[in-house]
Write a protein that holds these residues in place. Structure first.
Motif, PDB file in Angstrom:
ATOM      1  N   SER A 100      36.174  41.424  32.623  1.00 14.00           N
ATOM      2  CA  SER A 100      36.441  40.217  33.802  1.00 14.00           C
ATOM      3  C   SER A 100      37.026  38.852  33.282  1.00 14.00           C
ATOM      4  CB  SER A 100      35.197  40.163  34.615  1.00 14.00           C
ATOM      5  OG  SER A 100      34.080  39.595  33.894  1.00 14.00           O
ATOM      6  N   SER A 101      36.724  38.822  32.025  1.00 12.03           N
ATOM      7  CA  SER A 101      37.181  37.572  31.357  1.00 12.03           C
ATOM      8  C   SER A 101      38.441  37.303  31.226  1.00 12.03           C
ATOM      9  CB  SER A 101      36.418  37.379  30.014  1.00 12.03           C
ATOM     10  OG  SER A 101      36.843  38.344  28.878  1.00 12.03           O
ATOM     11  N   TYR A 103      40.516  37.538  33.608  1.00 10.93           N
ATOM     12  CA  TYR A 103      40.954  36.937  34.895  1.00 10.93           C
ATOM     13  C   TYR A 103      40.129  35.747  35.231  1.00 10.93           C
ATOM     14  CZ  TYR A 103      42.381  41.968  35.149  1.00 10.93           C
ATOM     15  OH  TYR A 103      42.991  43.172  34.692  1.00 10.93           O
ATOM     16  N   ARG A 104      39.639  35.260  34.203  1.00 12.61           N
ATOM     17  CA  ARG A 104      38.840  33.991  34.094  1.00 12.61           C
ATOM     18  C   ARG A 104      39.083  33.041  33.166  1.00 12.61           C
ATOM     19  NH1 ARG A 104      32.711  36.775  35.235  1.00 12.61           N
ATOM     20  NH2 ARG A 104      32.704  36.363  37.482  1.00 12.61           N
ATOM     21  N   VAL A 161      31.785  30.130  33.552  1.00 13.84           N
ATOM     22  CA  VAL A 161      32.494  30.330  34.960  1.00 13.84           C
ATOM     23  C   VAL A 161      31.376  30.691  35.667  1.00 13.84           C
ATOM     24  CG1 VAL A 161      34.126  32.029  36.275  1.00 13.84           C
ATOM     25  CG2 VAL A 161      34.859  31.262  34.181  1.00 13.84           C
ATOM     26  N   GLU A 163      31.295  31.590  40.056  1.00 22.07           N
ATOM     27  CA  GLU A 163      31.895  31.775  41.186  1.00 22.07           C
ATOM     28  C   GLU A 163      31.421  32.705  42.102  1.00 22.07           C
ATOM     29  OE1 GLU A 163      35.500  33.657  40.052  1.00 22.07           O
ATOM     30  OE2 GLU A 163      34.811  35.161  38.965  1.00 22.07           O
ATOM     31  N   PRO A 243      33.416  39.896  41.416  1.00 20.37           N
ATOM     32  CA  PRO A 243      33.485  38.513  41.232  1.00 20.37           C
ATOM     33  C   PRO A 243      34.950  37.950  41.842  1.00 20.37           C
ATOM     34  CG  PRO A 243      32.738  39.306  39.308  1.00 20.37           C
ATOM     35  CD  PRO A 243      33.123  40.502  40.317  1.00 20.37           C
ATOM     36  N   ALA A 245      37.222  36.124  40.907  1.00 19.20           N
ATOM     37  CA  ALA A 245      38.308  36.117  39.949  1.00 19.20           C
ATOM     38  C   ALA A 245      39.269  37.590  40.079  1.00 19.20           C
ATOM     39  CB  ALA A 245      37.739  36.029  38.608  1.00 19.20           C
ATOM     40  N   ALA A 292      39.373  27.689  32.752  1.00 22.94           N
ATOM     41  CA  ALA A 292      38.814  27.776  33.728  1.00 22.94           C
ATOM     42  C   ALA A 292      39.067  26.692  35.008  1.00 22.94           C
ATOM     43  CB  ALA A 292      37.304  27.671  33.659  1.00 22.94           C
ATOM     44  N   ILE A 297      38.431  27.850  38.839  1.00 24.61           N
ATOM     45  CA  ILE A 297      37.117  28.628  39.113  1.00 24.61           C
ATOM     46  C   ILE A 297      35.870  27.897  39.118  1.00 24.61           C
ATOM     47  CG2 ILE A 297      35.972  30.784  38.103  1.00 24.61           C
ATOM     48  CD1 ILE A 297      38.700  31.219  36.604  1.00 24.61           C
TER      49      ILE A 297
END
Length: 297
Positions: A100-101, A103-104, A161, A163, A243, A245, A292, A297
């Motif tokens: 997921s990072s 997209y973060r 992050v 969110e 999440p 993101a 971020a 975010i």
């Protein structure tokens, strides 16, 4: 051979005059003469011919001059690179990350790091949070980007992050028509969830969110990566809480909707060894936080 003696020798070889060479070296002439004699004795070779007409290199001196310049240049380079590494402007960073990072802000942060620190090499390893923590402890990683997890002793952490979770639906789902969704409306849906073995924190957090709204979710699939979660949703295999993101992934046949009310949030943390810490860690963290903010975010 001492680098000091080679430095004295190279300076004299360039000047071919003891007085001028001593002046360049900021010493008096007698210590320079002593140093050259010491070097000749150590090498068992005459390096200079001295006469009333001046000083000139012998064949042995000519040979040594090229080698001395190479050694002095390497010494200077090693010293400069060592200073750069200590100051965090050069070196090697071993980075662990969860999917997921990506997209973060991680790609943007790495691009900025490459621009500001072109001499830095970054090696990346995708792994779950527990695997990354172990990598830090075993000194196989310098920094880890992980889901919300309690850092063990000796590991420092920083929130990068935070969110909200959103509902991820296949585009034919009836709830797509609404602007937001009450979590209780998912009680009859099959949930696609992160594996408890891979990320027990996320698994428990989402499960408890459902219990707080009066139902135990029917878990259809448990997977290792967020991309697998939303991919299964796009194939109509269920719904998911993910999440926010992940809306940036851009997979087809997906609809994302916010949740009504207050809920626990999704977090990504950076973790690193408290000591010894790689100086580049703080540089990357600064770029991650800036990225971020740019992504809002």
């Amino acid at each position: 051979m001492e680098l000091r003696l080679l430095h004295y020798f190279a300076t004299l070889a360039e000047e071919l005059h003891f007085g001028r060479a001593a002046q360049r070296l900021c010493i008096s002439q007698p210590p320079l003469s002593v140093a050259i004699k010491q070097l000749e004795q150590e090498l068992q070779a005459q390096l200079f011919e001295r006469s009333s007409k001046g000083v000139r290199l012998t064949a042995a001196g000519e040979h040594l001059l090229g080698k001395a310049r190479q050694l002095l240049a390497l010494s200077h380079q090693a010293a400069q690179e060592t200073r750069d590494v200590a100051q965090g402007t050069r070196g090697h960073l071993r980075l662990g990350f969860v999917g997921s990072s990506l997209y973060r802000g991680l790609p943007q942060a790495l691009a900025q790091l490459q621009l500001s620190h072109p001499q830095v090499r970054v090696d990346m390893l995708e792994a779950n949070s527990a695997e990354q923590i172990l990598g830090l402890q075993q000194m196989r990683l310098d920094v880890a980007l992980v889901h919300s997890i309690q850092p063990p002793e000796g590991i420092s952490s920083q929130l990068i992050v935070e969110e909200p979770f959103v509902v991820c639906l296949p585009d034919h789902h009836p709830l797509c028509d609404g602007e937001s969704i009450d979590l209780a409306e998912l009680r009859d849906d099959r949930l696609i969830l992160f594996s408890n073995l891979v990320s027990p924190t996320y698994h428990q957090r989402i499960y408890e969110m459902c219990l707080a709204h009066g139902f135990a979710p029917e878990v259809r699939h448990e997977v290792r990566h967020w991309l697998s979660v939303i991919s299964l949703v796009s194939l109509g295999q269920g719904v998911a809480l993910v999440p926010a993101a992940l809306e940036r992934v851009g997979l087809p046949r997906l609809v994302f909707r916010p949740l009504l009310g207050e809920h626990p949030r999704s977090e990504m943390l950076a973790m690193w060894r408290s000591a010894p810490a790689n100086p580049l860690v703080q540089t990357l963290l600064a770029h991650l936080q800036q990225a971020a903010q740019m992504l809002d975010i």
